[in-house]
Design a protein around this motif. Sequence first.
Motif, short mmCIF file in Angstrom:
data_model
loop_
_atom_site.label_atom_id
_atom_site.label_comp_id
_atom_site.label_asym_id
_atom_site.label_seq_id
_atom_site.Cartn_x
_atom_site.Cartn_y
_atom_site.Cartn_z
N LYS A 84 0.85 -1.20 0.00
CA LYS A 84 0.00 0.00 0.00
C LYS A 84 0.88 1.24 0.00
O LYS A 84 2.01 1.24 0.52
N LEU A 85 0.35 2.31 -0.60
CA LEU A 85 0.95 3.63 -0.53
C LEU A 85 0.14 4.45 0.45
O LEU A 85 -1.07 4.64 0.26
N THR A 86 0.77 4.92 1.50
CA THR A 86 0.05 5.65 2.54
C THR A 86 -0.10 7.12 2.18
O THR A 86 0.61 7.64 1.31
N ASN A 87 -0.99 7.80 2.88
CA ASN A 87 -1.23 9.24 2.69
C ASN A 87 -0.50 10.00 3.79
O ASN A 87 -0.75 9.76 4.97
N HIS A 96 4.27 6.91 2.47
CA HIS A 96 5.25 5.84 2.38
C HIS A 96 4.72 4.65 1.56
O HIS A 96 3.51 4.51 1.36
N LEU A 97 5.66 3.82 1.14
CA LEU A 97 5.33 2.52 0.53
C LEU A 97 5.59 1.45 1.58
O LEU A 97 6.69 1.35 2.13
N ILE A 98 4.58 0.62 1.82
CA ILE A 98 4.70 -0.46 2.81
C ILE A 98 4.32 -1.77 2.14
O ILE A 98 3.30 -1.86 1.43
N ALA A 99 5.15 -2.78 2.34
CA ALA A 99 4.90 -4.09 1.75
C ALA A 99 5.15 -5.17 2.80
O ALA A 99 6.10 -5.07 3.58
N LYS A 100 4.29 -6.21 2.83
CA LYS A 100 4.38 -7.24 3.86
C LYS A 100 4.20 -8.63 3.28
O LYS A 100 3.45 -8.83 2.33
N ARG A 101 4.91 -9.58 3.89
CA ARG A 101 4.69 -11.01 3.65
C ARG A 101 4.84 -11.74 4.97
O ARG A 101 5.74 -11.43 5.75
N LYS A 102 3.95 -12.69 5.23
CA LYS A 102 4.03 -13.50 6.44
C LYS A 102 4.58 -14.87 6.09
O LYS A 102 4.02 -15.57 5.25
N GLY A 103 5.69 -15.25 6.73
CA GLY A 103 6.31 -16.54 6.46
C GLY A 103 6.03 -17.56 7.54
O GLY A 103 5.32 -17.29 8.51
N ARG A 104 6.62 -18.71 7.36
CA ARG A 104 6.33 -19.83 8.24
C ARG A 104 7.36 -20.02 9.35
O ARG A 104 7.10 -20.70 10.33
N LYS A 105 8.55 -19.43 9.20
CA LYS A 105 9.58 -19.68 10.20
C LYS A 105 10.61 -18.56 10.20
O LYS A 105 10.63 -17.71 9.32
N GLY A 106 11.46 -18.62 11.22
CA GLY A 106 12.60 -17.71 11.27
C GLY A 106 12.27 -16.35 11.85
O GLY A 106 11.13 -16.03 12.17
N PRO A 107 13.29 -15.52 11.99
CA PRO A 107 13.11 -14.17 12.51
C PRO A 107 12.32 -13.30 11.54
O PRO A 107 12.26 -13.57 10.34
N LYS A 188 6.91 8.99 11.31
CA LYS A 188 7.71 7.77 11.49
C LYS A 188 6.91 6.64 12.13
O LYS A 188 7.47 5.59 12.46
N LYS A 189 5.62 6.83 12.30
CA LYS A 189 4.81 5.84 12.99
C LYS A 189 4.81 4.49 12.28
O LYS A 189 4.96 3.43 12.91
N ASP A 190 4.63 4.48 10.95
CA ASP A 190 4.61 3.22 10.21
C ASP A 190 5.93 2.48 10.35
O ASP A 190 5.96 1.24 10.49
N LEU A 191 7.03 3.21 10.31
CA LEU A 191 8.34 2.60 10.45
C LEU A 191 8.54 2.03 11.85
O LEU A 191 9.02 0.90 12.02
#
Length: 440
Positions: A84-87, A96-107, A188-191
């Motif tokens: 998403k591109l935030t306002n 900002h540009l924010i991108a997410k992926r949820k994985g199965r393991k690790g940090p 800086k809230k999103d970060l």
Amino acid sequence: MIFLKPKYKNLFLVLMVSFSSWSFSQNDKAERKILKAVDKYSESAIELIKKSVNINSGTMNFEGVQEVGGLFKKELDKLGFETKLTNGEAYGRAGHLIAKRKGRKGPKFLLIGHLDTVFELGSPLQEYTMQNDSIMKGPGVADMKGGDVIIILAMQALNDAGLLDEMSIEIVMTGDEEKSGRPLELSKKDLIDAAKRSDIALGFENGDNNPKTIVVSRRGSTDWVLKVTGNPAHSSQIFTEDIGVGAIYETSRILNEFYLQLAKENDLTFNPGFIIGGTTLKPDEDGTGGHAIGKTNVVSQETIVRGDLRAVSLNQLTKAKEIMKKIVSENYPKTKAELTFSSGGYPPLSLSEGNTKLLGYYNTVSEDLGFGAVTAVNPRNAGAADISFTSEYVEMAIDGLGLTGGGGDHTINESGNLNTVATQAKITAVLMYRLVNSKL
């Protein structure tokens, strides 16, 4: 001190054992796939850098910042990221540009870039040029559109190798790194929120433009304003009991004492970048200029000085502020002085055990891949950056993983070596793969 999240309280020990026993081999199929994929996409990555550099995205050109964000968003969409591109209207910036992926393991990883540059629409530098077959000159090529593309290239390689689904990754490319929106609590809230959800932060600024170095500590930065007043009078009366020394003499005393008492403090700097003084002052509203009216035969009545203060830790910053305030309070006769520090500013990325260990892991990968040893950047050579806002929340953080080998940052001579794009992406992707596949 590093406070580990319960799930990862043994992170340092496990990773240390894992990395010390991991010897890179051409027989590691996953790593060979990563390297092959980086080579496969490197040419298109360089084209993406060229395209993004030719879009003006000076911080205050909101439309341009959003356009660059949209360009990178498309690439991350292809890789299955939720984007998403935030306002940024609430804090006076593009968002900002924010991108997410949820994985199965690790940090959980946080990858940090920024979309904006210092080159506004009025800059004489608006498009890239090739200085030779590898050195590109252009607005934001190193700071930091090259780094943004390295993030994308590393993600493409992990995806091609079939590894991306394993990983929990958030990417935050801010739209106001070069000129932060206010208040910082909003801009800086999103970060910061992403840092709270993460274990490891990787920043893709260009460090000190040396591919053999990585940033493990950055100095924080805050602004200060010094206002001094004195008694105006005919110059023949200066130094008398009734008139005193005037505002300019008091200002010179203060600045000289700053130098005498603080200049030898390691990694601390305090720069008075702007000063006006005289009988009457008319400073500009934005604090970057103004006019002073005075005569050689009149004792000065007012001065204003604006500067910044950079420190490598919160303790160093607090100590410096206390010393500066004490100096300001010890006035010459018949003068008054007031020193104020901005409420915002960038916090320091303090040197920590976790950051040092992460550098060690990065160095191991670099050496295993044949790219040589990597050492820490002197914090005096690393300015403030967005990764500093993660320092309080993540267990490990390093910066300077972006496009390097050029110079002239923030000037019309800004450049970067395109040969480092693939190198940095390979090290990043293999590092993340190894971290995820350690038995946490």
